[in-house]
Design a protein around this motif. Structure first.
Motif, mmCIF file in Angstrom:
data_model
loop_
_atom_site.group_PDB
_atom_site.id
_atom_site.type_symbol
_atom_site.label_atom_id
_atom_site.label_comp_id
_atom_site.label_asym_id
_atom_site.label_seq_id
_atom_site.Cartn_x
_atom_site.Cartn_y
_atom_site.Cartn_z
ATOM 1 N N UNK A 1 0.842 -1.120 -0.075
ATOM 2 C CA UNK A 1 -0.060 -0.231 -0.060
ATOM 3 C C UNK A 1 0.879 1.407 -0.116
ATOM 4 N N UNK A 2 0.306 2.421 0.129
ATOM 5 C CA UNK A 2 0.872 3.595 -0.001
ATOM 6 C C UNK A 2 1.306 3.995 1.503
ATOM 7 N N UNK A 3 2.565 4.547 1.640
ATOM 8 C CA UNK A 3 2.988 4.678 2.967
ATOM 9 C C UNK A 3 3.867 5.822 3.347
ATOM 10 N N UNK A 4 4.297 5.991 4.397
ATOM 11 C CA UNK A 4 5.105 7.366 4.777
ATOM 12 C C UNK A 4 6.552 7.037 4.907
ATOM 13 N N UNK A 5 7.457 7.508 4.045
ATOM 14 C CA UNK A 5 8.691 7.394 4.222
ATOM 15 C C UNK A 5 9.381 7.291 5.377
ATOM 16 N N UNK B 1 -1.027 2.845 11.521
ATOM 17 C CA UNK B 1 -0.320 3.851 11.901
ATOM 18 C C UNK B 1 0.722 3.318 12.837
ATOM 19 N N UNK B 2 1.936 4.147 12.806
ATOM 20 C CA UNK B 2 3.387 4.083 13.419
ATOM 21 C C UNK B 2 3.299 4.795 14.602
ATOM 22 N N UNK B 3 3.106 4.095 15.731
ATOM 23 C CA UNK B 3 3.215 5.029 17.174
ATOM 24 C C UNK B 3 4.302 4.688 17.830
ATOM 25 N N UNK C 1 1.373 12.979 12.222
ATOM 26 C CA UNK C 1 0.046 13.545 12.124
ATOM 27 C C UNK C 1 -0.472 14.115 10.687
ATOM 28 N N UNK C 2 0.524 14.850 10.202
ATOM 29 C CA UNK C 2 0.161 15.526 8.859
ATOM 30 C C UNK C 2 -0.051 14.331 7.831
ATOM 31 N N UNK C 3 0.589 13.200 8.022
ATOM 32 C CA UNK C 3 0.108 12.356 6.717
ATOM 33 C C UNK C 3 -1.062 11.709 7.054
ATOM 34 N N UNK D 1 -3.866 15.627 19.961
ATOM 35 C CA UNK D 1 -4.056 16.134 18.406
ATOM 36 C C UNK D 1 -4.528 14.980 17.725
ATOM 37 N N UNK D 2 -4.246 13.744 17.843
ATOM 38 C CA UNK D 2 -4.459 12.495 17.334
ATOM 39 C C UNK D 2 -5.970 12.363 17.519
ATOM 40 N N UNK D 3 -6.462 12.504 18.773
ATOM 41 C CA UNK D 3 -7.901 12.370 18.940
ATOM 42 C C UNK D 3 -8.805 13.251 18.290
ATOM 43 N N UNK D 4 -8.342 14.602 18.440
ATOM 44 C CA UNK D 4 -9.040 15.620 17.842
ATOM 45 C C UNK D 4 -9.184 15.360 16.188
ATOM 46 N N UNK D 5 -8.286 14.848 15.414
ATOM 47 C CA UNK D 5 -8.247 14.572 14.097
ATOM 48 C C UNK D 5 -9.136 13.416 13.874
ATOM 49 N N UNK D 6 -9.255 12.359 14.550
ATOM 50 C CA UNK D 6 -10.105 11.458 14.026
ATOM 51 C C UNK D 6 -11.493 11.591 14.441
#
Length: 261
Positions: free
Chosen positions: A97-101, A119-121, A136-138, A177-182
């Protein structure tokens, strides 16, 4: 009403070269769960493994892990946890799939309607997790791109305390910020978390979530008095989950391993 998608989900494999970890044989238990998945769920579209694939993240552990996973008949979607090593994991099990470098974070489209965000935490050197601005931006961009789809989000660390005593000391740090985003993405229908080795469900920021037991050893219930110096794995069966997606619902069936070794 029929279900349109079936996903298998397991977490916290803690594979070692010998198979031994915290008084149990995680190698044998992984073989048992793979046998059950192959026997009962040949129609599953994929199997998500939400982190802690190995116990110490060495190349030797990943080599043993990939050998054991070879018998799984369902396409694998691995993820990173605090016991994993990002570089060694990327080398052993490159994600699809498409991911974050430079991170182990990616999007997987099941079809034109349903997407999974894995997600990578991981925070190297810590049992707690992190989700920095790059990650977060990704995620924000992927949520923008999937506004017309149904989205399931998978993380290793839960975003904040779950009422689990000592386990609450190592969640996803700075998680608001993660909670607000989802919470502001109506297409996110469910959050799936690993890390805690406990079956827990609830709602965070308006988003339903589920955590489940480990394939290896289990942590103790929060009402027990223990700390990491006297930790003994709790005598509960390992479990995996079957996630069923229907036109108007998501069902998560917790499934114990039969007669675990």
């Amino acid at each position: 009403m029929g279900f349109t998608h079936k996903i298998l989900w397991m977490s916290d494999l803690h594979q070692t070269v010998s198979g031994q970890v915290e008084g149990v044989n995680s190698r044998t238990r992984l073989r048992q769960v793979i046998d059950q998945m192959n026997r009962y769920h040949p129609d599953a579209a994929c199997c998500v493994v939400s982190g802690d694939l190995t116990d110490t993240g060495t190349p030797e552990e990943y080599a043993a892990l990939t050998d054991r996973l070879a018998s799984l008949n369902t396409p694998l979607l691995p993820m990173i946890g605090n016991h994993d090593n990002r570089e060694n994991l990327l080398a052993a099990l490159p994600y699809s799939g498409s991911g974050l470098e430079s991170y182990y974070q990616y999007r997987f489209d099941m079809d034109e309607n349903v997407s999974l965000l894995c997600l990578d935490t991981a925070l190297p050197g810590s049992d707690a997790g992190a989700f920095d601005p790059v990650r977060l931006d990704w995620l924000a961009q992927r949520l923008h791109d999937t506004a017309d789809r149904r989205v399931l989000v998978f993380t290793h660390h839960p975003p904040g305390p779950l009422g689990l005593g000592l386990l609450d000391d190592m969640p996803l740090l700075d998680h608001q910020p993660f909670i607000d985003l989802i919470a502001n993405a109506p297409q996110v229908e469910h959050l799936f978390c690993g890390h805690v080795h406990r079956p827990v469900s609830g709602v965070i920021g308006g988003v339903p979530f589920t955590a489940l037991r480990s394939i290896a050893h289990q942590t103790r219930p929060p009402h027990q008095t223990w700390d990491w110096s006297n930790f003994v794995a709790h005598d509960e069966r390992p479990q995996y989950a079957v996630i069923l997606i229907g036109p108007d619902r998501i069902i998560v069936q917790m499934t114990d391993i039969e007669d675990p070794a």
